[in-house]
Design an enzyme around this catalytic site. Structure first.
Site, PDB file in Angstrom:
ATOM      1  N   GLU A 178       0.280  -1.571   0.077  1.00 39.65           N
ATOM      2  CA  GLU A 178      -0.374   0.064  -0.058  1.00 39.65           C
ATOM      3  C   GLU A 178       0.978   1.231   0.096  1.00 39.65           C
ATOM      4  OE1 GLU A 178      -3.874   1.868   2.306  1.00 39.65           O
ATOM      5  OE2 GLU A 178      -2.856   0.295   3.463  1.00 39.65           O
ATOM      6  N   LYS A 215      -2.483  -1.874  -2.845  1.00 44.12           N
ATOM      7  CA  LYS A 215      -3.464  -1.200  -2.552  1.00 44.12           C
ATOM      8  C   LYS A 215      -3.267   0.116  -2.795  1.00 44.12           C
ATOM      9  CE  LYS A 215      -6.574  -0.030   1.561  1.00 44.12           C
ATOM     10  NZ  LYS A 215      -7.140  -0.989   3.054  1.00 44.12           N
TER      11      LYS A 215
END
Length: 297
Positions: A178, A215
């Protein structure tokens, strides 16, 4: 088929999104305040985590929180170590709800440097991964943040993410990488271009059997990350809401083909401690329905 392989197929093929329920110590008071519980409800950190676990338990056990629309849930380690209806949280999610658990493994952000915030060192990683393997946890999540379109800063973030991801894959778990771009980044469009280029270069260098998840912040240009969605080393690209309202996040998400949600605040928006169980489930169902529809658009 092993549990991991079964979960892999769920994430790859079953329609749905990933619920982010991984607020850590720093963000928990804000999440509880939005839920209608102020700091007078606890006197120390252990009591605070018990209160937030009760909130998460209410979400996870709700009728609307089910496998018809949710494929995974990201947990804070304290949540993993607690129980829901006499079962460990990871066991409950997978064996009762058929939702694949993920564990947040980062320990927060370092101070900003070169336009980004790297992850702090994670000396607890090996223990966290071993702890995850005691339950049917499918993967992990770790977050760093891009504040400006700095080529060297973005490269440092991606390098760090993939270095830690290698250790996670070695432990037979699926890493969610992420590298969040701050939605207030003044050069957000350029930061997204640099991030995509850097991620593709790193993914192209992976062996064929090394697979990760990504992400990412919802982009300014629709389908900006389509090359990552299609990449053979990527199981799934998921989107964070990143401070956008739920309506705005859903609208942006609905325009990204092949990307599903992994929302936190946008998922819990409107839930309140004072609601009856029926009111609570109705509000949660409304939220889940809108996020699911945006994820499969």
């Amino acid at each position: 088929m092993s549990v991991y392989d079964e979960q892999f197929e769920v994430i790859r093929n079953r329609p749905g999104f990933i619920a982010a329920l991984d607020q850590s110590g720093g963000s928990t008071p804000k999440a509880l305040a939005a839920y209608g519980v102020d700091e007078n409800a606890w006197s120390n950190e252990d009591e605070m985590f018990q209160v937030v676990h009760e909130m998460r338990t209410r979400i996870i056990t709700a009728d609307s929180f089910n496998s018809t629309r949710i494929v995974g849930a990201i947990l804070f380690e304290d949540t993993l170590n607690r129980k829901i209806e006499s079962k460990r949280t990871g066991d409950y999610l997978w064996n009762v709800k058929r939702i694949a658990p993920f564990l947040k493994v980062d320990l927060g952000l370092a101070d900003e440097a070169d336009g980004v915030q790297l992850m702090k060192p994670i000396p607890t990683l090996a223990n966290s991964l071993a702890n995850a393997k005691l339950q049917p946890v499918f993967g992990t999540k770790m977050r760093s943040v891009i504040r400006h379109a700095s080529p060297s800063g973005i490269k440092a973030i991606v390098d760090q993410q993939f270095e830690v991801a290698a250790q996670i894959m070695d432990a037979a778990l699926m890493p969610i990488i992420e590298p969040e771009i701050d939605i207030h980044c003044p050069e957000k469009l350029e930061a997204e271009r640099l991030l995509r280029q850097t991620l593709v270069e790193k993914l192209d260098g992976l062996p064929a059997d090394r697979v990760v998840m990504l992400k990412l912040t919802l982009p300014e240009v629709d389908n900006h990350y389509e090359s990552l969605v299609a990449h053979h080393n990527v199981l799934k690209v998921v989107a964070l809401s990143g401070g956008y309202s739920r309506d705005e996040a859903n609208l942006r998400l609905s325009r990204q083909q092949g990307v599903i949600a992994s929302f936190s605040r946008a998922l819990a928006d409107g839930l309140h401690a004072d609601q009856s169980d029926q009111q609570f489930d109705n509000m949660l169902n409304e939220s889940i329905t809108s996020i699911f529809e945006a994820s499969i658009a």
